[in-house]
Design a protein around this motif. Sequence first.
Motif, PDB file in Angstrom:
ATOM      1  N   GLY A  70       0.890  -1.183  -0.176  1.00  0.00           N
ATOM      2  CA  GLY A  70      -0.009  -0.171  -0.049  1.00  0.00           C
ATOM      3  C   GLY A  70       0.691   1.248   0.015  1.00  0.00           C
ATOM      4  N   VAL A  71       0.335   2.254   0.072  1.00  0.00           N
ATOM      5  CA  VAL A  71       1.002   3.842   0.090  1.00  0.00           C
ATOM      6  C   VAL A  71       1.623   3.729   1.431  1.00  0.00           C
ATOM      7  CG1 VAL A  71       0.603   6.088  -0.201  1.00  0.00           C
ATOM      8  CG2 VAL A  71      -1.025   4.665  -1.285  1.00  0.00           C
ATOM      9  N   CYS A  72       1.016   3.320   2.486  1.00  0.00           N
ATOM     10  CA  CYS A  72       1.626   3.463   3.955  1.00  0.00           C
ATOM     11  C   CYS A  72       3.106   2.382   4.030  1.00  0.00           C
ATOM     12  CB  CYS A  72       0.813   2.994   5.031  1.00  0.00           C
ATOM     13  SG  CYS A  72      -0.311   4.137   5.045  1.00  0.00           S
ATOM     14  N   GLY A  73       2.799   1.195   3.592  1.00  0.00           N
ATOM     15  CA  GLY A  73       4.101   0.336   3.655  1.00  0.00           C
ATOM     16  C   GLY A  73       5.025   0.811   2.556  1.00  0.00           C
ATOM     17  N   HIS A 112      -2.336  -0.129  -3.915  1.00  0.00           N
ATOM     18  CA  HIS A 112      -3.220   0.980  -2.917  1.00  0.00           C
ATOM     19  C   HIS A 112      -4.230   0.214  -2.209  1.00  0.00           C
ATOM     20  CE1 HIS A 112      -6.898   3.325  -1.776  1.00  0.00           C
ATOM     21  NE2 HIS A 112      -5.683   3.943  -1.334  1.00  0.00           N
ATOM     22  N   ILE A 113      -4.033   0.321  -0.785  1.00  0.00           N
ATOM     23  CA  ILE A 113      -5.040  -0.584   0.170  1.00  0.00           C
ATOM     24  C   ILE A 113      -6.240   0.397   0.337  1.00  0.00           C
ATOM     25  CG2 ILE A 113      -5.293  -1.460   2.447  1.00  0.00           C
ATOM     26  CD1 ILE A 113      -1.939  -1.726   2.152  1.00  0.00           C
ATOM     27  N   ALA A 114      -7.305  -0.007   0.041  1.00  0.00           N
ATOM     28  CA  ALA A 114      -8.443   0.850  -0.152  1.00  0.00           C
ATOM     29  C   ALA A 114      -9.319   0.286   1.303  1.00  0.00           C
ATOM     30  CB  ALA A 114      -9.566   0.679  -1.179  1.00  0.00           C
ATOM     31  N   ILE A 149      -2.876  10.577   5.300  1.00  0.00           N
ATOM     32  CA  ILE A 149      -3.970  11.568   5.398  1.00  0.00           C
ATOM     33  C   ILE A 149      -4.674  11.155   3.868  1.00  0.00           C
ATOM     34  CG2 ILE A 149      -4.974  13.813   5.071  1.00  0.00           C
ATOM     35  CD1 ILE A 149      -2.641  14.699   6.775  1.00  0.00           C
ATOM     36  N   ASP A 150      -6.250  10.966   3.966  1.00  0.00           N
ATOM     37  CA  ASP A 150      -6.859  10.701   2.745  1.00  0.00           C
ATOM     38  C   ASP A 150      -7.627  11.648   2.447  1.00  0.00           C
ATOM     39  OD1 ASP A 150      -5.639   8.162   3.712  1.00  0.00           O
ATOM     40  OD2 ASP A 150      -7.407   7.007   2.606  1.00  0.00           O
ATOM     41  N   SER A 151      -8.173  12.113   1.208  1.00  0.00           N
ATOM     42  CA  SER A 151      -9.023  12.914   0.776  1.00  0.00           C
ATOM     43  C   SER A 151     -10.098  12.009   0.072  1.00  0.00           C
ATOM     44  CB  SER A 151      -8.542  14.011  -0.073  1.00  0.00           C
ATOM     45  OG  SER A 151      -9.323  14.705  -0.705  1.00  0.00           O
TER      46      SER A 151
HETATM   47  N1  SME Z   1      -4.619   3.564   1.765  1.00  0.00           N
HETATM   48  C1  SME Z   1      -3.707   3.183   2.540  1.00  0.00           C
HETATM   49  C2  SME Z   1      -4.228   2.334   3.819  1.00  0.00           C
HETATM   50  C3  SME Z   1      -4.732   3.142   4.974  1.00  0.00           C
HETATM   51  S1  SME Z   1      -6.009   3.654   4.735  1.00  0.00           S
HETATM   52  O1  SME Z   1      -6.041   4.819   3.810  1.00  0.00           O
HETATM   53  C4  SME Z   1      -6.530   4.736   6.326  1.00  0.00           C
HETATM   54  C5  SME Z   1      -2.321   2.511   1.888  1.00  0.00           C
HETATM   55  O2  SME Z   1      -2.685   2.102   0.828  1.00  0.00           O
HETATM   56  O3  SME Z   1      -1.557   2.091   2.482  1.00  0.00           O
END
Ligand code: SME
Length: 157
Positions: free
Chosen positions: A82-85, A105-107, A132-134
């Motif tokens: 995901g974006v965070c990882g 991306h983790i939705a 932060i998500d929008s």
């Molecule tokens: N979208 C994130 C996961 C966390 S949530 O958005 C709160 C990702 O792709 O890592």
Amino acid sequence: MAENLIIKGDSKQERYATLLPQLESLVGAEQDEIANMANVAACLKDTFSFWWVGFYRVLEGELVLGPFQGPLACTRIRKGRGVCGTAWAEGHTLIVPDVDLFPGHIACSSLSRSEIVVPLKRGDEVVGVLDIDSEKLDTFDEVDRRWLERLAALMIR
Ligand code: SME
């Protein structure tokens, strides 16, 4: 700091500029990282009405959900996922204008459309992320990056 925020200005630059000194004194007065993450998530949500604002902490080799404001979110994220990882693995801020175009991306919420993730570092080590998500496309830019990286540097001692 008083227990209410005073935010001035119409532009996000002005709003960050009035918010940051208040967060600096808030966070500077408290040693507990969880308490500080909780208040910072609340203040960012309050100031900018972002869809989701929260922290993940690195615990035993995974990102684990911390204090947040917004809808239910994924509890654990692996490094590089995901974006965070990915921000964790790469050690720098990621701005995603359209989450549908980010591979892997983790939705957590199907309404999230764009995202910024800022690593929290102790020295060179990433110990967490601010996410932060929008619900709108293309919300985040260099103004957000600059101010949120300053904020991230206040969060960890
Ligand atoms: N979208 C994130 C996961 C966390 S949530 O958005 C709160 C990702 O792709 O890592």
